[in-house]
Design an enzyme around this catalytic site. Structure first.
Site, PDB file in Angstrom:
ATOM      1  N   LYS A   1       0.823  -1.205   0.000  1.00 42.82           N
ATOM      2  CA  LYS A   1       0.000   0.000   0.000  1.00 42.82           C
ATOM      3  C   LYS A   1       0.865   1.267   0.000  1.00 42.82           C
ATOM      4  CE  LYS A   1      -3.786  -2.255   2.494  1.00 42.82           C
ATOM      5  NZ  LYS A   1      -4.569  -2.249   3.739  1.00 42.82           N
TER       6      LYS A   1
ATOM      7  N   TYR B   1     -12.513  -2.338  -3.649  1.00 36.07           N
ATOM      8  CA  TYR B   1     -13.073  -2.334  -2.291  1.00 36.07           C
ATOM      9  C   TYR B   1     -14.599  -2.310  -2.294  1.00 36.07           C
ATOM     10  CZ  TYR B   1      -8.399  -1.530  -0.361  1.00 36.07           C
ATOM     11  OH  TYR B   1      -7.083  -1.648   0.012  1.00 36.07           O
TER      12      TYR B   1
ATOM     13  N   ASN C   1      -1.714  -0.101   7.226  1.00 39.59           N
ATOM     14  CA  ASN C   1      -1.125  -1.366   7.656  1.00 39.59           C
ATOM     15  C   ASN C   1      -0.281  -2.045   6.580  1.00 39.59           C
ATOM     16  OD1 ASN C   1      -3.139  -2.414   6.004  1.00 39.59           O
ATOM     17  ND2 ASN C   1      -4.432  -3.027   7.713  1.00 39.59           N
TER      18      ASN C   1
ATOM     19  N   HIS D   1      -1.891  -5.419   1.424  1.00 42.73           N
ATOM     20  CA  HIS D   1      -3.161  -6.099   1.170  1.00 42.73           C
ATOM     21  C   HIS D   1      -2.821  -7.429   0.519  1.00 42.73           C
ATOM     22  CE1 HIS D   1      -7.056  -7.151  -0.593  1.00 42.73           C
ATOM     23  NE2 HIS D   1      -6.363  -7.435  -1.687  1.00 42.73           N
TER      24      HIS D   1
ATOM     25  N   GLU E   1      -9.073 -10.162  -8.240  1.00 46.80           N
ATOM     26  CA  GLU E   1      -8.152  -9.031  -8.109  1.00 46.80           C
ATOM     27  C   GLU E   1      -7.073  -9.058  -9.195  1.00 46.80           C
ATOM     28  OE1 GLU E   1      -8.704  -8.296  -3.325  1.00 46.80           O
ATOM     29  OE2 GLU E   1      -7.110  -9.647  -3.982  1.00 46.80           O
TER      30      GLU E   1
END
Length: 136
Positions: A9, A49, A113, A116, A127
């Protein structure tokens, strides 16, 4: 061999942790078969998302993932590669992630965080098709 999808990310890219994260995947005998540094556009982020659309955090999630470049990866390994990657990642909340996991060792906030990873073989296929259609 099986493939799964991973995003380092924007916070991981900004903190210069790409090498560390890829190294942890490769040390587990997983292979990078595709990689692209890309700023994800809003439409793609909203599609990615989509299951969170309408939730209170959706707009901030999309804003975060589109704010700067992310490293998009297709990772290959044995069966259940997505499970192996998820274990290496650690749980979503870094405060609860086990030491030795990417989030447990390197992440500092639940909203940032670092990584992903697909949560199933079906998600991985979806994805990969979204971000690397040439591989689908």
């Amino acid at each position: 061999m099986e493939r799964t999808f991973v995003i380092v990310k924007p916070d991981g890219v900004e903190r210069r942790l790409i090498g560390e994260i890829i190294s942890r995947l490769e040390k587990k005998s997983l292979s990078v078969v595709a990689a692209e540094l890309r700023t994800i556009d809003r439409a793609t982020a909203e599609q990615h998302y989509g299951e969170h659309a309408g939730k209170a955090f959706f707009d901030s999630l999309v804003a975060f993932i589109t704010r700067s470049p992310a490293l998009l990866l297709v990772i290959e390994g044995p069966s259940d590669t997505w499970k192996i990657v998820r274990t290496l990642m650690g749980v979503t909340n870094p405060a609860e992630a086990a030491p030795g996991t990417i989030r447990g060792d390197l992440a500092v906030a639940m909203t940032e965080n670092l990584i992903h990873g697909s949560d199933s073989a079906e998600s991985a296929a979806r994805e990969i098709a979204l971000f690397f259609p040439q591989l689908a």
